[in-house]
Scaffold this motif. Structure first.
Motif, short mmCIF file in Angstrom:
data_model
loop_
_atom_site.label_atom_id
_atom_site.label_comp_id
_atom_site.label_asym_id
_atom_site.label_seq_id
_atom_site.Cartn_x
_atom_site.Cartn_y
_atom_site.Cartn_z
N GLY A 24 0.99 -1.51 0.41
CA GLY A 24 0.26 0.09 -0.03
C GLY A 24 0.85 0.90 0.36
N GLU A 25 0.90 2.35 -0.45
CA GLU A 25 1.01 3.73 -0.53
C GLU A 25 1.90 4.30 0.72
OE1 GLU A 25 0.12 7.89 -2.26
OE2 GLU A 25 -1.63 6.66 -1.64
N GLN A 26 2.97 4.50 0.92
CA GLN A 26 3.56 5.14 2.39
C GLN A 26 3.54 2.95 2.64
OE1 GLN A 26 5.13 7.69 2.17
NE2 GLN A 26 4.73 8.40 0.51
N GLY A 27 3.15 2.68 2.36
CA GLY A 27 3.27 0.80 3.84
C GLY A 27 2.48 1.28 4.89
N LEU A 28 1.47 1.85 4.48
CA LEU A 28 0.45 2.08 5.42
C LEU A 28 -0.05 1.15 5.91
CD1 LEU A 28 -0.72 6.10 5.38
CD2 LEU A 28 0.95 5.30 6.60
N SER A 29 -0.32 0.49 5.17
CA SER A 29 -0.79 -1.34 6.39
C SER A 29 0.26 -1.56 7.37
CB SER A 29 -1.50 -1.97 4.81
OG SER A 29 -0.17 -1.72 4.37
N LEU A 30 1.80 -0.94 6.75
CA LEU A 30 2.17 -2.05 8.12
C LEU A 30 2.09 -1.12 9.64
CD1 LEU A 30 4.87 -3.75 5.47
CD2 LEU A 30 3.08 -4.13 6.37
N SER A 31 3.22 -1.53 9.94
CA SER A 31 3.03 -0.91 11.36
C SER A 31 4.61 -0.17 11.20
CB SER A 31 3.53 -1.79 12.88
OG SER A 31 4.72 -3.10 12.37
N GLY A 32 4.97 0.52 12.26
CA GLY A 32 5.94 1.88 12.02
C GLY A 32 7.66 0.51 12.11
N GLY A 33 7.53 -0.20 13.04
CA GLY A 33 8.62 -1.54 13.02
C GLY A 33 8.66 -2.27 11.74
N GLN A 34 7.70 -3.48 11.70
CA GLN A 34 7.48 -3.38 10.05
C GLN A 34 8.10 -2.90 9.13
OE1 GLN A 34 3.63 -4.72 10.21
NE2 GLN A 34 3.62 -6.45 10.94
N ARG A 35 7.51 -1.31 8.84
CA ARG A 35 8.89 -0.10 7.73
C ARG A 35 9.83 -0.20 7.90
NH1 ARG A 35 3.85 2.65 8.71
NH2 ARG A 35 5.38 3.93 9.86
N GLN A 36 10.26 -0.13 9.48
CA GLN A 36 11.79 0.16 9.50
C GLN A 36 12.44 -1.10 9.01
OE1 GLN A 36 12.50 0.95 13.39
NE2 GLN A 36 13.29 3.18 12.17
N ARG A 37 12.06 -2.78 9.24
CA ARG A 37 12.93 -3.74 9.00
C ARG A 37 13.22 -3.92 7.75
NH1 ARG A 37 9.86 -7.58 13.34
NH2 ARG A 37 8.09 -6.55 13.41
N LEU A 38 11.99 -3.28 6.70
CA LEU A 38 12.03 -3.72 5.50
C LEU A 38 13.37 -2.60 4.61
CD1 LEU A 38 8.55 -4.50 4.41
CD2 LEU A 38 9.92 -5.92 4.43
N ALA A 39 12.78 -1.26 5.85
CA ALA A 39 13.66 -0.08 4.21
C ALA A 39 14.87 -1.02 5.12
CB ALA A 39 13.50 0.62 5.74
N LEU A 40 15.75 -1.28 6.68
CA LEU A 40 16.96 -1.90 6.71
C LEU A 40 17.01 -3.31 5.86
CD1 LEU A 40 19.51 -2.20 8.24
CD2 LEU A 40 17.79 -3.32 10.18
N ALA A 41 16.01 -3.89 5.28
CA ALA A 41 16.88 -5.72 4.74
C ALA A 41 16.90 -4.71 3.53
CB ALA A 41 15.02 -6.29 4.22
N ARG A 42 16.28 -3.57 2.98
CA ARG A 42 16.60 -3.07 1.88
C ARG A 42 18.43 -1.89 1.70
NH1 ARG A 42 12.22 1.20 -0.09
NH2 ARG A 42 13.30 2.53 1.63
N ALA A 43 18.49 -2.14 2.48
CA ALA A 43 19.85 -1.02 2.54
C ALA A 43 20.72 -2.25 2.36
CB ALA A 43 20.17 -0.57 3.66
N VAL A 44 19.92 -3.22 3.25
CA VAL A 44 21.64 -4.48 3.76
C VAL A 44 21.40 -5.54 2.58
CG1 VAL A 44 21.66 -3.89 5.82
CG2 VAL A 44 20.24 -6.36 4.85
N VAL A 45 20.68 -5.22 1.20
CA VAL A 45 20.39 -6.54 0.78
C VAL A 45 20.97 -7.47 -0.66
CG1 VAL A 45 19.02 -5.76 -1.33
CG2 VAL A 45 18.90 -8.05 -1.15
#
Length: 596
Positions: A481-502
């Motif tokens: 969903g737009e801005q990832g608002l269907s996820l919690s703040g912690g879930q969004r932050q973990r996906l952003a971290l995964a994007r950085a290290v992938v």
């Protein structure tokens, strides 16, 4: 950006502004020529009708020979069919190529927005950019499709029709043309006033789009604080301003239209009365009078459309100005030439200074001579008080901003000597405020490494402790969903971290990447993150001791400079600033401390 940031320039030339469309319009130039030719031929059939009418009135009707009416009536029918067919051809000819022109312009604008520095996006509200990519683009395309063609066609028809009226009877022609002297002055005066109003309306439309976008993206905050009425009042106020401007434009156009329609009608009435006198005294044939009046009536549309065409030309000119305001923006802010980098490894900042372009002149630089060396394979934590410039400093490494002075090197190479695409392959970032796009989990994470396979994706998600992805309806292919608002703040932050290290980047910049995690998840992420950090050179903005302990050394940013570098324990003993940041307790610095 407010609507008055780019006030209408009274010296602006509408023609010069519209000529800037030519590099795009030239791809459809032959279609435009064909459309203009078709419209001219169609208008020529209209001007041929009075000649046929003259033959009918002075011939069959005057001589009561009804049998001779068949062939001129057939000619009139053919002229009517030709006019309809030619106008239909005009529309078909330009529709597809002008859609390509709009696509090309919108594509160039989007690409430009991607290349422009972050400092540009800091200054411009997204609604203003959105309106340039949508409503302004439509205005420019419609101008090329219709008003441009008919500015040429109607001007030509008017000149040919005027010549025809002079040939029929120069006396009546002069009476008919008298109003065009005041109309010339009026249209010039109208153009200057209307241009300013058109620019104001387009800017207000952009501001209104910004309010709508902010209301949608911030709907949770508005509802949580019960401030939807406040935003509604703001929206209503700006909508009323736009309405008032549009009504002002309509008022100016109606005033012009009343004069443009009224004066020629009066002149035509005078010509009719004078012509009737000439016919009564046998100074003119009835057929000539009919032909003259028919020609004059055929010129009503070219004259009456003048106000609308001028108005739309100004709309298109201001839309063009707004489009090229973005396209003319410099794509990078040139940084002063720095010293040659010392051949070393890792990340080195030497004498780095930075100030935002829109900072007041009397305000000191945010960063005032930062010197820092992060050895290759080392993780450096960066700490400092709120507003000290930590996030800004991390944004300098991938060149989201350019340093005002000084040098930043990666393994001995100045970041300004690296092409931006290559630099951003080398440096991966995760920001404190995670941004996700309306796409799948897979697409969001693999933005960090488009060529990564499923194994690397799984490893990155595991490092970020994003096991929740497995429980999503479609796993990694679930749309967030737009801005990832269907996820919690912690879930969004973990996906952003995964994007950085992938992509296993050689350089990693993390801006407080664990701030939204609970204690248990934070400990698991830190444990997994240690393995990633062991194979990269990293700068980690930290606010908590648990994050600091991920680092080999810690740097303290204070008053725009690095004031201390050392291990966590060394800084607790030797830096009062660091101790206060970590514990909230200030104490005198022990004498003889070796921490710098």
């Amino acid at each position: 950006m407010s609507t008055n940031q780019f006030p209408a320039d009274r010296r602006r030339s509408t023609v010069r502004s519209l000529l800037r469309l030519w590099p795009y319009a030239r791809i459809a130039r032959w279609r435009l020529v064909a459309a203009t030719t078709a419209a001219l031929l169609a208008s020529g059939t209209v001007l041929a009708v009075p000649i046929v009418l003259r033959r009918i009135v002075d011939g069959p009707i005057a001589h009561h020979d009804l049998g001779a009416l068949w062939w001129p009536a057939g000619v009139l029918l053919l002229l009517g069919l030709a006019e309809a067919g030619l106008f239909g051809i005009r529309r078909v000819v330009v529709a597809r190529p002008l859609a390509r022109v709009e696509t090309a312009m919108r594509g160039d604008l989007y690409a430009k927005l991607q290349r422009l520095p972050v400092s540009f996006h800091d200054r411009w509200p997204s609604g203003q950019l959105l309106s340039r990519a949508t409503s302004d683009m439509f205005t420019m395309r419609l101008f090329l499709a219709f008003p441009l063609v008919f500015l040429i066609v109607n001007s030509t028809v008017f000149l040919v029709g005027t010549g025809l009226m002079l040939a029929l009877d120069w006396r009546l022609a002069l009476v008919t043309l008298v109003p065009f002297v005041p109309l010339t002055w009026l249209t010039h005066h109208f153009e200057r006033r209307y241009s300013s109003a058109a620019r104001a309306a387009q800017d207000q439309n952009g501001d209104l789009a910004t309010v709508i976008e902010e209301s949608v993206l911030g709907i949770r905050i508005l509802k949580a604080f019960g401030r939807h009425r406040t935003m509604t009042e703001r929206f209503t106020g700006q909508a009323r301003d736009l309405r008032a401007t549009e009504l002002r434009k309509a008022g100016m156009l109606s005033d012009l239209w009343a004069v443009i329609v009224g004066l020629p009608e009066l002149a035509l009435g005078g010509a009719l009365a004078l012509g009737a006198v000439y016919v009564a005294h046998d100074q003119m044939s009835a057929g000539t009078l009919v032909a003259f009046l028919s020609t004059a009536l055929a010129l009503r549309w070219p004259v009456e459309s003048l106000g609308w065409l001028i108005a739309y030309a100004n709309e298109a000119a201001t839309a063009t100005d707004r489009y090229f305001e973005v396209m003319d923006e410099p794509e990078s802010e040139e940084a002063p030439a720095g010293r040659a980098a010392v051949a070393d490894e890792g990340i080195r900042l030497t004498g780095v200074r930075f100030r935002y372009p829109d900072a007041p002149a009397d305000e000191p630089d945010l960063l005032r001579g930062v010197d820092l060396h992060i050895r290759r394979g080392e993780t450096m934590a960066l700490v400092g008080a709120t507003g000290s410039g930590k996030t800004t400093l991390t944004a300098l490494l991938p060149r989201l901003y350019d340093a005002t002075a000084g040098t930043l090197t990666l393994d001995g190479t100045d970041v300004r000597d690296l092409p931006r695409p290559r630099l951003r392959e080398l440096v991966a970032v995760a920001f404190e405020e995670p941004t996700l796009f309306s796409a799948s989990v897979r697409e969001n994470v693999l933005m960090g490494a488009p060529g990564a396979d499923d194994g690397q994706l799984a490893a990155a998600l595991a490092t970020a402790q994003a096991d929740f992805v497995e429980r999503l309806p479609a796993g990694a292919d679930t749309q967030v969903g737009e801005q990832g608002l269907s996820l919690s703040g912690g879930q969004r932050q973990r996906l952003a971290l995964a994007r950085a290290v992938v992509g296993d980047p050689p350089f990693l910049v993390l801006d407080d990447p664990l701030s939204a995690l609970d204690v248990h998840t934070e400990a698991l992420v830190e444990q997994a993150l240690r393995r990633v950090l062991a194979g990269t050179t990293a700068l980690v903005v930290a606010h908590r001791p648990s994050t600091v302990l991920l680092a080999d050394r810690v740097a303290v940013l204070d008053d725009g400079r690095i004031t201390a570098v050392g291990t966590h324990q060394e800084l607790l003993q030797g830096s009062a600033v660091y101790r206060e940041l970590m514990t909230g307790e200030a104490a005198p610095v022990p004498e003889g401390s070796s921490v710098r």
